[in-house]
Design an enzyme around this catalytic site. Structure first.
Site, short mmCIF file in Angstrom:
data_model
loop_
_atom_site.label_atom_id
_atom_site.label_comp_id
_atom_site.label_asym_id
_atom_site.label_seq_id
_atom_site.Cartn_x
_atom_site.Cartn_y
_atom_site.Cartn_z
CG LEU A 231 -1.87 1.18 1.34
CD1 LEU A 231 -2.96 1.09 0.29
CD2 LEU A 231 -2.46 1.25 2.73
CG ASP A 232 -0.57 4.86 0.33
OD1 ASP A 232 -1.22 4.77 -0.72
OD2 ASP A 232 -1.00 5.38 1.36
#
Lengths: 288, 288, 288, 288
Positions: A231-232
């Protein structure tokens, strides 16, 4: 750059070694594809990665597209172990926009698209809320409301994927407030773009805008990146910052953050649509 | 970019036609010059001008430099009617700095050079005043005071030219407040860099800073360009602007202008030293 | 802004309530101090913090400075619970620069100071290495080498503090690679300025430049802040970012980081010297 | 900044002399108007012009607005020869947008207004062409087509003025390709905003974008200003520039110019709507 239906774009990355430019340009010249723009670099003179982007004029090709691509694959790409793709300006990428309730990023994309600044075929908007239906349909784009009930994330994702099946080359998360499963992400490798705000330095924990305000930050930023299973942390496509003064309160900081998000996301999407970016491993090469 | 003694840079411009990239890259590959960076574009797909800049690794060349250059001239350049030059990072350009009384642009160049940011061989400073002698000699650079008495401009220029004769590849006017004659300029085509302040929009007539202040301009700029016979109209190398607020008075505007001048001039000189700029006709192509 | 020996600057912060501007401006008018610049804001209309900065012309004061300050303390400041300070442009702040081996931030400050851009009285440079002695002494500034042997940090700090005792209003850490003890910091509250590079987003762990490169960041930044007991978390004074392209390798990113550090540190120091910043609690108010 | 219905803004300019801040702030305090933001400066300590902008909280006023304004005029403004105006955030300014055929500047204003970023009461769009009717009416704004036949400019202007009579506080020329007569301009002094592209340096004569391209400019700009009888020479409100690379052709430069125009115009209109600008003589003071 002005639109031309005769332009094709060739993106290549591979382990670097001598002779690649000569080989590729020789191949293209032999088939009548005139190079009008070329950007190439290697990450290291010894053992680095080779990145190249070419713009070609296609009117004088001596073979059809399919034959050209087969031949390039067999004759050139295989020999150098290339990742490559060939895109045609006359065939805009098909796009799905995923949103939740916030409209700033979504509307910016639709406006820029309507003004002709985003050369895409916007196929659909999908949202886990029905809030933005009227705004989207006003642009003549189909709107799909796919709710996401707690504990039913897998069904939600399956529904979203079925709507996009065979219809979509690029997925844009325009403040879509759902974390995608690794299985979803794996279906569109380096073809899902996300946007999030960024701080300099970072503020860990709750309410980063309040923390940023309290320390008196002078800049607020936004980062657009490809979504990976982590994520991210995917390859970054574009970033920007905006100036903060002592007259910005927390609400004004958030508004500035939203403004940056919508502009950076639109720029990143354009960058992808014009084939200005290529990922090798996790590292993005952004040309131009 | 980090310095490497093994890098050569090839700059080419010529009328565009198919096959140039293939020809040049094939030639270089055949002689063992590995391309690690290539930037090419054409101003128009039909009848445009072709610009290309390449960075080459030279350790595996199969011939000496002189032979390589002769061969390139005969085999490639002649055929396409190319303007071209080949430079070697290991042979920094020899530079003369011309100044008058103001020190801001001159000292910025000397500081950046001393810090290793300007890969040049600074041979001399020439000034029509003796004011800056101590400052210049503190950097270990020879300082020549060549006065310019009214009505004796030709002698002044002859003296300056004689000092530079055979010693200098690039002339930088660091706020040298003398208009050069067309004969002087013709001796160093596209190798004299000048800096001047710029306004947006322009203000004609006396005291442009006062006019700019009175209209409340929000931006002040500076422009670095090659000197041509037509004063202040040569090809532009770099430009920048800085923000003005309602707290800047005329004196503060002038100080901001000087600060922009020194930074833009230093960037433009670096751009030339790294062979990032090529002029075709009056039009500059700045790479990178 | 142009220097004037007649300017004083008054900085005030206190809990907000109605009537503060009227009280302060009335007091100053009554004593002949003409306000030529005033910047005031409150963080919230109810229960917020009041920040104000004024520039005063002092030639027509009806009392001496000491009397004016005593009177202001008794009549105005006490009543509103103000933090305040009054500075005089004619009395530049006394500064100590602390450095280690890297010279970029230190030399930038010395150059700007020598050019008259930093209105300070630079009293000394202190370093835990002797490397930069010649460079510093060339500016006519005393250089003190105070080694810091492992396990003897307390003695090192004591020595540094003794050199600065009574001589210094501001301490600038120009890439001084030592963590200061809380006791040291407490001696100069909001009067020690530090600089560090910043990433957007942040990269945790070793070698952040390599991580930033691998993710393809588009911006590198730097942050100048006051030092508090909590390392790298003090009030921010200034920040800036610079653009990264696909042609920057890790070494080039580091060079860009250093360039940002020296520029942001110089701006932050100027901001402090011109009394453009006031801290209330941990929150900085930067005016102008 | 977040919207608050309780905010009033007071703008003042007058010849500078001691005591103005004390007088104004004393008056406001006496009437219960709490100052939450104040920005003041003088152009010169002796004989300069005084500019001040205040934000006031109005809930605790001891008199009505009309009485407050009358009293301020009589007691304070008259004494210092002030130009002044008092605006209330709760009463957004009424705006007319004038356009021709190009839609970029007009649509940007309508979009930003619809998103709540421009606190205005957009009353009407007037155009000398019917081209943009559908786009405008889609925003729910009345569209008036007022043709301008050759030789009938006076009738055209009379018609436009009659539509705006008593309805409009601000006129925005969103690429309205008609030169306004001095009589028209005199009806809305410092209340007509225009936008035009700007070059650095300026290019005189036909086709400035081609000239800019040929010299290789690195920056293209836009300037928003108040319209005065002297065409394109009115007080400047805002300016911006955008970067040009060697890949921009003339068409791309024009597109970049349009993009700058729409953003700078929107910022300038917001600046006026929030009472951040005050003109004294021809000189604008832009606060914040």
């Amino acid at each position: 750059m002005p639109f031309s239906p005769n332009i094709a774009r060739l993106l290549i990355s591979c382990p670097d070694r001598p002779g690649i430019v000569a080989e590729v340009s020789g191949f293209l010249y032999a088939h009548g594809a005139n190079i009008t723009d070329l950007d190439q670099h290697s990450t290291d003179p010894e053992g680095g990665t080779f990145f190249m982007r070419l713009e070609l004029q296609t009117p004088h090709l001596d073979v059809g597209r399919a034959a050209l691509e087969r031949s390039f694959a067999d004759v050139v790409a295989a020999r150098f172990g290339m990742d490559w793709r060939l895109s045609y300006a006359a065939e805009p990428k098909r796009v799905a926009l995923l949103a939740s309730k916030a409209d700033h990023a979504l509307l910016e994309l639709l406006w820029q698209w309507k003004r002709g600044h985003l050369p895409a075929d916007v196929r659909m908007v999908i949202s886990n809320h029905d809030t933005l239906r009227a705004a989207v349909e006003g642009f003549g784009v189909p709107f799909h409301h796919v709710p996401c009930a707690p504990g039913h994330k897998a069904e939600h994702e399956a529904h979203v994927l079925s709507l996009m099946e065979g219809q979509v080359d690029l997925v844009v998360l325009a403040r879509y407030m759902q974390v995608l499963s690794p299985e979803f992400v794996a279906r569109y490798p380096n073809r899902i773009i996300n946007i999030h705000h960024s701080f300099l330095p970072a503020f860990v924990g709750a309410n980063p805008y309040r923390q940023a305000f309290d320390r008196g930050v002078k800049l607020i930023g936004a980062t657009a990146h490809y979504v990976t299973a982590d994520l991210d942390c995917g390859p970054i496509i574009d970033q920007a910052v905006g100036p903060v003064t002592h007259r910005h309160d927390v609400v004004a900081l958030q508004e500035l953050g939203r403004d940056l998000e919508r502009r950076v996301l639109a720029r990143a999407v354009l960058c992808h649509l014009e084939d200005l970016i290529m990922v090798f491993g996790n590292r993005p090469g952004v040309f131009g």
